[in-house]
Scaffold this motif. Structure first.
Motif, PDB file in Angstrom:
ATOM      1  N   GLU A 422       0.832  -1.210   0.000  1.00  0.00           N
ATOM      2  CA  GLU A 422       0.000   0.000   0.000  1.00  0.00           C
ATOM      3  C   GLU A 422       0.861   1.252   0.000  1.00  0.00           C
ATOM      4  OE1 GLU A 422      -2.735  -0.062   3.275  1.00  0.00           O
ATOM      5  OE2 GLU A 422      -3.171  -2.200   3.018  1.00  0.00           O
ATOM      6  N   ARG A 423       1.913   1.244   0.799  1.00  0.00           N
ATOM      7  CA  ARG A 423       2.758   2.437   0.912  1.00  0.00           C
ATOM      8  C   ARG A 423       3.528   2.697  -0.376  1.00  0.00           C
ATOM      9  NH1 ARG A 423       6.122   0.627   5.720  1.00  0.00           N
ATOM     10  NH2 ARG A 423       6.794   2.780   6.070  1.00  0.00           N
ATOM     11  N   LEU A 424       3.954   1.623  -1.066  1.00  0.00           N
ATOM     12  CA  LEU A 424       4.652   1.811  -2.332  1.00  0.00           C
ATOM     13  C   LEU A 424       3.704   2.276  -3.429  1.00  0.00           C
ATOM     14  CD1 LEU A 424       7.136  -1.217  -2.355  1.00  0.00           C
ATOM     15  CD2 LEU A 424       7.587   1.169  -1.741  1.00  0.00           C
ATOM     16  N   ARG A 425       2.472   1.798  -3.386  1.00  0.00           N
ATOM     17  CA  ARG A 425       1.493   2.278  -4.378  1.00  0.00           C
ATOM     18  C   ARG A 425       1.258   3.779  -4.233  1.00  0.00           C
ATOM     19  NH1 ARG A 425      -1.099  -2.805  -3.748  1.00  0.00           N
ATOM     20  NH2 ARG A 425      -2.456  -2.002  -2.103  1.00  0.00           N
ATOM     21  N   SER A 426       1.310   4.289  -3.001  1.00  0.00           N
ATOM     22  CA  SER A 426       1.112   5.724  -2.784  1.00  0.00           C
ATOM     23  C   SER A 426       2.227   6.553  -3.428  1.00  0.00           C
ATOM     24  CB  SER A 426       1.032   6.041  -1.293  1.00  0.00           C
ATOM     25  OG  SER A 426       2.305   5.927  -0.670  1.00  0.00           O
ATOM     26  N   LEU A 427       3.371   5.913  -3.722  1.00  0.00           N
ATOM     27  CA  LEU A 427       4.479   6.587  -4.413  1.00  0.00           C
ATOM     28  C   LEU A 427       4.417   6.397  -5.926  1.00  0.00           C
ATOM     29  CD1 LEU A 427       7.455   5.555  -2.065  1.00  0.00           C
ATOM     30  CD2 LEU A 427       6.280   7.766  -2.116  1.00  0.00           C
ATOM     31  N   GLY A 428       3.457   5.590  -6.379  1.00  0.00           N
ATOM     32  CA  GLY A 428       3.311   5.365  -7.822  1.00  0.00           C
ATOM     33  C   GLY A 428       3.786   4.000  -8.291  1.00  0.00           C
ATOM     34  N   ALA A 429       4.145   3.106  -7.362  1.00  0.00           N
ATOM     35  CA  ALA A 429       4.589   1.778  -7.763  1.00  0.00           C
ATOM     36  C   ALA A 429       3.412   0.944  -8.242  1.00  0.00           C
ATOM     37  CB  ALA A 429       5.271   1.075  -6.583  1.00  0.00           C
ATOM     38  N   GLU A 430       3.665   0.065  -9.208  1.00  0.00           N
ATOM     39  CA  GLU A 430       2.631  -0.850  -9.690  1.00  0.00           C
ATOM     40  C   GLU A 430       2.886  -2.207  -9.030  1.00  0.00           C
ATOM     41  OE1 GLU A 430       0.611  -2.363 -13.892  1.00  0.00           O
ATOM     42  OE2 GLU A 430       1.892  -0.580 -13.845  1.00  0.00           O
ATOM     43  N   ILE A 431       2.226  -2.430  -7.907  1.00  0.00           N
ATOM     44  CA  ILE A 431       2.423  -3.639  -7.109  1.00  0.00           C
ATOM     45  C   ILE A 431       1.078  -4.068  -6.561  1.00  0.00           C
ATOM     46  CG2 ILE A 431       3.107  -2.175  -5.151  1.00  0.00           C
ATOM     47  CD1 ILE A 431       4.639  -4.537  -4.002  1.00  0.00           C
ATOM     48  N   ARG A 432       0.809  -5.355  -6.619  1.00  0.00           N
ATOM     49  CA  ARG A 432      -0.426  -5.847  -6.018  1.00  0.00           C
ATOM     50  C   ARG A 432      -0.173  -7.209  -5.370  1.00  0.00           C
ATOM     51  NH1 ARG A 432      -4.255  -8.994  -9.288  1.00  0.00           N
ATOM     52  NH2 ARG A 432      -3.193  -9.806 -11.127  1.00  0.00           N
ATOM     53  N   ARG A 433      -0.994  -7.462  -4.361  1.00  0.00           N
ATOM     54  CA  ARG A 433      -0.919  -8.705  -3.612  1.00  0.00           C
ATOM     55  C   ARG A 433      -1.894  -9.704  -4.236  1.00  0.00           C
ATOM     56  NH1 ARG A 433       0.644  -9.412   2.109  1.00  0.00           N
ATOM     57  NH2 ARG A 433       1.187  -7.195   2.002  1.00  0.00           N
ATOM     58  N   VAL A 434      -1.396 -10.882  -4.599  1.00  0.00           N
ATOM     59  CA  VAL A 434      -2.239 -11.871  -5.288  1.00  0.00           C
ATOM     60  C   VAL A 434      -2.172 -13.209  -4.552  1.00  0.00           C
ATOM     61  CG1 VAL A 434      -2.027 -10.789  -7.542  1.00  0.00           C
ATOM     62  CG2 VAL A 434      -0.358 -12.493  -6.871  1.00  0.00           C
TER      63      VAL A 434
END
Length: 434
Positions: A422-434
């Protein structure tokens, strides 16, 4: 089992605040057993290892109020020691290395303690000799139960003594301190660890009535007291997470501000990243890492190849060597990474080599990294996280790589980094938990 799916190659931007320090939290939360009064702890990281320790305390009868996920009010006024030998306690504590630190306060206050064979990262041998010998020299008797891998300690009353530690173990020093504060007479601990986490523990204990001198040095003098009281304590920001974010910003060519870093407690960490050529500006208590096209590894004054190695505080922490290694893969120049303390911590480099990094694993303790100078991007692959720090290093590699990466076994990452996706997504990272 969850995984992270990462689409790499994106520059990040924004502000991020480090969580509370995991290693400090494990010590401070163990220390609440030393008093029957309320102890309020704030800035607790909401991570698996810390939450598991809190559950262990609940299991033995410690009252826990949790106004929010980062604050706990503990009161150990009705502890059930019989739970310590139960199969449930053994199973829970055996998965968490931090559970060993319950022994010191237990022995000091209740005159008996159990230490299970510890769990935690699979990074090589992590012996308990410093803890066990320290307790024995303070006057505790030890029995080992091989059938369930438990060490049992008992005493009629601990007595202060002189202790020359065989190694400056952080957890060993913390455990002995917590046992000694309620011992009769004076205890001198020489060759003590002096990390900021130990300093924080000593300051917290002094606030609740302990008498510890020499805080911040490698010789501690502890005058035993009869009773300790309640207090409030705020945990420092996690220096390992701060170092991870510095490395991540450089590796992904990002412009990031790390907020509220308690810079005075970071020691040589900023300088080690500067040796890799990374620009960082300290503004008040924040660290700004500007976007940087290329960073060049320094050499020694005689032109020799830079070596970065771990060393007890105030040397460089071993927990950041994995981060330094992965960041060096895209630098200009070469560096030798020497992991002295753990013989299995560099074994994750095979994944980086599969991603296209130029690394020579010389032996279990040393790896030579030849920087790619951004001429060739790392490529996304499917991989598994072997331990907390290697897992985040692989995540940093994936964020900078071309294409999609899958990181499995991310429970290891969740043990040490809260809401990292979540914190990396707030910086613009494209990451998701699957």
């Amino acid at each position: 089992m969850s995984s992270f799916e990462v689409i790499g190659g994106k520059k990040l931007k924004g502000e991020i605040t480090p969580q509370g320090a995991k290693n400090e939290a494990l010590q401070i939360i163990s220390a609440v057993l030393l008093t029957d009064e309320k102890v309020t702890v704030t800035n607790i990281p909401d991570i698996l290892d810390v939450n598991n320790l809190i559950e262990l305390l609940k299991a033995i009868g410690v009252k826990v109020e949790r106004p929010d996920r980062h604050t706990c009010i503990f009161q150990a006024d009705d502890v059930d020691l019989n739970v310590l030998r139960s199969p449930e306690f053994k199973n829970k504590s055996g998965t968490l290395r931090g559970s060993v630190m319950l022994a010191g306060p237990m022995l000091g206050r209740y005159k008996k303690a159990f230490i299970p064979k510890p769990g935690g990262d699979k990074i090589g041998r992590r012996r308990l000799d410093t803890h066990l010998l320290g307790f024995q020299k303070l006057g505790a008797e030890m029995i080992y139960y091989p059938e369930d891998a438990f060490y049992y300690f008992s005493t009629d009353g601990l007595k202060g003594t002189y202790l020359l530690l065989d190694e400056p173990s952080v957890t060993g020093t913390a455990n002995i301190i917590m046992a000694a504060v309620l011992a009769k007479g004076a205890t001198v601990i020489y060759n003590a660890a002096c990390e900021p986490y130990i300093q924080q523990l000593c300051r917290m204990l002094n606030r609740i009535g302990a008498d510890i001198q020499g805080v911040g040095s490698n010789q501690l003098i502890i005058e035993g007291v009869e009773k300790l009281h309640g207090t409030e304590h705020r945990i420092l920001p996690d220096m390992i997470e701060i170092g991870s974010f510095i490395g991540m910003a450089a590796m992904t060519q990002s412009d990031i501000i790390i907020k509220n870093c308690s810079v005075e407690y970071l020691g040589v960490i900023p300088e080690k990243f500067r040796q890799l050529g990374i620009q960082l500006n300290i503004v008040g208590d924040d660290i700004h890492i500007p976007e940087q096209e290329l960073y060049q590894i320094q050499t020694y004054m005689d032109g020799g190849v830079l070596t970065i190695y771990d060393h007890p505080w105030p040397g460089f922490t071993p927990d950041l060597l994995s981060i330094v290694l992965v960041v060096a893969t895209q630098a200009k120049g070469s560096v030798l990474i020497h992991q002295k303390m753990f013989e299995s911590r560099l074994f994750f480099v095979d994944k980086l080599i599969d991603m296209g990094a130029q690394i020579i694993l010389c032996d279990p303790h040393r790896a030579a990294v030849i920087g790619l100078e951004r001429k060739h991007k790392l490529r996304g692959i499917k991989m598994s996280s072997p331990d907390i720090r290697a897992g985040v290093s692989l995540l940093i590699a994936a964020l900078s790589a071309e294409g999609k990466s899958i990181i499995q076994n991310i429970d290891q990452i969740d043990r040490g980094y809260q809401y990292i996706d979540e914190r990396l997504r707030s910086l613009g990272a494209e990451i998701r938990r699957v």
